[in-house]
Scaffold this active site. Structure first.
Site, PDB file in Angstrom:
ATOM      1  N   CYS A 135     -10.704   1.020   1.507  1.00 23.14           N
ATOM      2  CA  CYS A 135     -10.041   2.040   2.325  1.00 23.14           C
ATOM      3  C   CYS A 135     -10.705   3.403   2.135  1.00 23.14           C
ATOM      4  CB  CYS A 135      -8.565   2.101   1.942  1.00 23.14           C
ATOM      5  SG  CYS A 135      -7.655   3.341   2.843  1.00 23.14           S
ATOM      6  N   CYS A 138      -8.277   6.358   1.980  1.00 20.96           N
ATOM      7  CA  CYS A 138      -7.543   6.438   0.713  1.00 20.96           C
ATOM      8  C   CYS A 138      -8.436   6.944  -0.417  1.00 20.96           C
ATOM      9  CB  CYS A 138      -7.020   5.059   0.304  1.00 20.96           C
ATOM     10  SG  CYS A 138      -6.374   4.072   1.651  1.00 20.96           S
ATOM     11  N   ASP A 139      -9.675   6.466  -0.485  1.00 20.40           N
ATOM     12  CA  ASP A 139     -10.470   6.655  -1.701  1.00 20.40           C
ATOM     13  C   ASP A 139     -11.745   7.470  -1.525  1.00 20.40           C
ATOM     14  OD1 ASP A 139      -8.607   5.062  -2.977  1.00 20.40           O
ATOM     15  OD2 ASP A 139      -9.703   3.216  -2.568  1.00 20.40           O
TER      16      ASP A 139
HETATM   17  C1  LIG Z   1      -6.821  -1.335  -2.533  1.00 26.33           C
HETATM   18  C2  LIG Z   1      -6.016  -0.619  -1.461  1.00 26.33           C
HETATM   19  C3  LIG Z   1      -5.834   0.734  -1.563  1.00 26.33           C
HETATM   20  C4  LIG Z   1      -5.092   1.425  -0.584  1.00 26.33           C
HETATM   21  N1  LIG Z   1      -4.879   2.759  -0.731  1.00 26.33           N
HETATM   22  C5  LIG Z   1      -4.107   3.416   0.155  1.00 26.33           C
HETATM   23  C6  LIG Z   1      -3.847   4.806   0.002  1.00 26.33           C
HETATM   24  O1  LIG Z   1      -4.313   5.455  -0.940  1.00 26.33           O
HETATM   25  N2  LIG Z   1      -3.080   5.414   0.959  1.00 26.33           N
HETATM   26  C7  LIG Z   1      -2.575   4.740   2.036  1.00 26.33           C
HETATM   27  O2  LIG Z   1      -1.874   5.338   2.842  1.00 26.33           O
HETATM   28  N3  LIG Z   1      -2.813   3.416   2.199  1.00 26.33           N
HETATM   29  C8  LIG Z   1      -3.569   2.747   1.294  1.00 26.33           C
HETATM   30  N4  LIG Z   1      -3.828   1.421   1.482  1.00 26.33           N
HETATM   31  C9  LIG Z   1      -3.241   0.736   2.647  1.00 26.33           C
HETATM   32  C10 LIG Z   1      -1.712   0.550   2.425  1.00 26.33           C
HETATM   33  O3  LIG Z   1      -1.481   0.097   1.112  1.00 26.33           O
HETATM   34  C11 LIG Z   1      -1.152  -0.453   3.431  1.00 26.33           C
HETATM   35  O4  LIG Z   1      -1.495  -0.049   4.739  1.00 26.33           O
HETATM   36  C12 LIG Z   1       0.381  -0.553   3.338  1.00 26.33           C
HETATM   37  O5  LIG Z   1       0.819  -0.621   2.007  1.00 26.33           O
HETATM   38  C13 LIG Z   1       0.844  -1.778   4.114  1.00 26.33           C
HETATM   39  O6  LIG Z   1       2.225  -1.992   3.885  1.00 26.33           O
HETATM   40  P1  LIG Z   1       2.956  -3.259   4.527  1.00 26.33           P
HETATM   41  O7  LIG Z   1       4.362  -3.211   4.034  1.00 26.33           O
HETATM   42  O8  LIG Z   1       2.734  -3.286   5.983  1.00 26.33           O
HETATM   43  O9  LIG Z   1       2.191  -4.537   3.986  1.00 26.33           O
HETATM   44  P2  LIG Z   1       1.901  -5.063   2.505  1.00 26.33           P
HETATM   45  O10 LIG Z   1       1.775  -3.976   1.554  1.00 26.33           O
HETATM   46  O11 LIG Z   1       0.759  -6.010   2.680  1.00 26.33           O
HETATM   47  O12 LIG Z   1       3.209  -5.866   2.120  1.00 26.33           O
HETATM   48  C14 LIG Z   1       3.527  -7.104   2.703  1.00 26.33           C
HETATM   49  C15 LIG Z   1       4.422  -7.877   1.748  1.00 26.33           C
HETATM   50  O13 LIG Z   1       4.796  -9.091   2.407  1.00 26.33           O
HETATM   51  C16 LIG Z   1       4.734 -10.153   1.478  1.00 26.33           C
HETATM   52  N5  LIG Z   1       4.507 -11.396   2.206  1.00 26.33           N
HETATM   53  C17 LIG Z   1       3.394 -11.772   2.875  1.00 26.33           C
HETATM   54  N6  LIG Z   1       3.570 -12.988   3.427  1.00 26.33           N
HETATM   55  C18 LIG Z   1       4.823 -13.385   3.094  1.00 26.33           C
HETATM   56  C19 LIG Z   1       5.587 -14.559   3.364  1.00 26.33           C
HETATM   57  N7  LIG Z   1       5.108 -15.580   4.076  1.00 26.33           N
HETATM   58  N8  LIG Z   1       6.832 -14.643   2.840  1.00 26.33           N
HETATM   59  C20 LIG Z   1       7.347 -13.619   2.099  1.00 26.33           C
HETATM   60  N9  LIG Z   1       6.654 -12.478   1.814  1.00 26.33           N
HETATM   61  C21 LIG Z   1       5.422 -12.366   2.312  1.00 26.33           C
HETATM   62  C22 LIG Z   1       3.582  -9.791   0.549  1.00 26.33           C
HETATM   63  O14 LIG Z   1       3.720 -10.428  -0.722  1.00 26.33           O
HETATM   64  C23 LIG Z   1       3.717  -8.268   0.456  1.00 26.33           C
HETATM   65  O15 LIG Z   1       4.498  -7.865  -0.657  1.00 26.33           O
HETATM   66  C24 LIG Z   1      -4.546   0.713   0.523  1.00 26.33           C
HETATM   67  C25 LIG Z   1      -4.741  -0.681   0.625  1.00 26.33           C
HETATM   68  C26 LIG Z   1      -5.467  -1.338  -0.353  1.00 26.33           C
HETATM   69  C27 LIG Z   1      -5.652  -2.833  -0.256  1.00 26.33           C
END
Ligand SMILES: Cc1cc2nc3c(=O)[nH]c(=O)nc-3n(C[C@H](O)[C@H](O)[C@H](O)COP(=O)(O)OP(=O)(O)OC[C@H]3O[C@@H](n4cnc5c(N)ncnc54)[C@H](O)[C@@H]3O)c2cc1C
Length: 309
Positions: A135, A138-139
């Site tokens: 990202c 982010c970084d």
């Molecule tokens: C290394 C890294 C660093 C990042 N740094 C930043 C940053 O500094 N700032 C920023 O704004 N964004 C950052 N991002 C992006 C940000 O983290 C994501 O865009 C955001 O957290 C997504 O949130 P979400 O809830 O949509 O999905 P996710 O965080 O992917 O959460 C989805 C959840 O659903 C669960 N799940 C999946 N499939 C199933 C299933 N079949 N049954 C039950 N549960 C399930 C998973 O276990 C997970 O806990 C970063 C991403 C990464 C990978």
């Protein structure tokens, strides 16, 4: 424990926890189920510096606060539990969770997020968060005046390579093919940038270093010649995998597997909403996931109230 809820949220990342906060605060009986650890991708983020209102915090600290907020309003969170059956066509909808029971609700929010595609090298896992990032937004800032590598050849890779030049001293784009899959304007913009150089037809063999990454080892796909590129950062933009395999045939997905929604984050199935990185959209950040969680929760609450009338 009650098995009937007003809304069941699947996924306890930024989107799912936010939805939980809004729903529970609106006094809707709310269940959040996650098959992994609460927090999703936020847990992988060592330091979050772009979440408004929080100057610098670990992803884990933000997750702990979000979870506490959701639970303080009455949401129930079940983690580390697989969903054995999901019936979104039924009324009410049915979510069967291993070892926990069968739950029903008139509305479901799908917030299952996704994962950046990885190369699958052992050294990639070793240096993730210690040089390797997925990202730039982010970084990027952490690599000010440093030499970095961008891996990939699509729009994201080239656009992010350009954006990273505002921080980095140099950016080497490493791509496996002899041409880019990006749009011509993205290729032109990257080529015009004096800080960017290109290494084509290269296979990434390893990331090397000790405490932190110090170089990227690549091999020419044509000649086999091995090159070690000194770099303190490597950004991988080789695709994104939404966690939606289990939703195939249940809701409408794009060919890439992202959930198709309207502007209120309604899917094509009445009473089923989606939020966060699993949704078909361009930008994926904590802020956008949180915004989606809000919209999906408000739309789901409206749906539950109108269904009850
Ligand atoms: C290394 C890294 C660093 C990042 N740094 C930043 C940053 O500094 N700032 C920023 O704004 N964004 C950052 N991002 C992006 C940000 O983290 C994501 O865009 C955001 O957290 C997504 O949130 P979400 O809830 O949509 O999905 P996710 O965080 O992917 O959460 C989805 C959840 O659903 C669960 N799940 C999946 N499939 C199933 C299933 N079949 N049954 C039950 N549960 C399930 C998973 O276990 C997970 O806990 C970063 C991403 C990464 C990978």
């Amino acid at each position: 424990m009650d098995t009937r809820y007003d809304v069941i949220v699947i996924g306890a990342g930024a989107a799912g926890l936010t939805a939980g906060i809004y729903l529970a605060r609106a006094r809707l009986r709310t269940l959040i189920v996650d098959h992994g650890t609460v927090g999703g991708q936020m847990i992988l983020t060592y330091e979050v510096a772009n979440y408004p209102g929080v100057e610098k915090a670990t992803g884990a600290a933000i997750v702990a606060t979000m979870r506490r907020q959701a639970e303080s309003f009455g949401a129930r969170v079940i983690a580390h539990a697989d969903i054995a059956r999901l019936d979104l066509a039924a009324s009410p909808k049915v979510v069967e969770v291993d070892d926990e029971g069968t739950f029903t609700a008139p509305a479901v929010i799908l917030a299952t997020g996704g994962v950046p595609r990885k190369l699958g090298l052992p050294s990639e896992a070793e240096f993730q968060g210690r040089g390797i990032s997925f990202c730039a937004t982010c970084d990027g800032d952490f690599f000010t005046d440093q030499d970095i590598v961008v891996i990939g050849g699509g729009n994201s890779a080239l656009e992010e390579a350009v954006s990273l030049t505002q921080y980095a001293r140099s950016v080497t784009v490493v791509h496996e093919l002899d041409h880019f899959q990006a749009q011509p304007w993205a290729v032109d913009e990257a080529r015009r940038n004096p800080k960017i150089r290109f290494l084509m037809e290269q296979e990434v063999r390893a990331f090397a270093g000790s405490e932190r990454m110090q170089s990227v080892v690549v091999a020419s796909k044509r000649t086999g010649e091995v090159t070690e590129i000194p770099a303190t950062g490597a950004f991988l933009f080789i695709g994104y995998l939404p966690n939606t395999r289990h939703l195939e045939g249940l809701v409408k997905l794009t060919p890439r597997g992202e959930i198709v929604t309207d502007d209120q984050l309604r899917t094509d199935v009445p009473g089923v909403f989606a939020a966060g990185d699993a949704v078909a959209k361009r930008y994926r950040q904590i802020t956008t996931a949180v915004a989606d969680g809000t919209v999906a929760a408000l739309a789901a609450a409206d749906y539950v109230h109108s269904a009850a009338v």
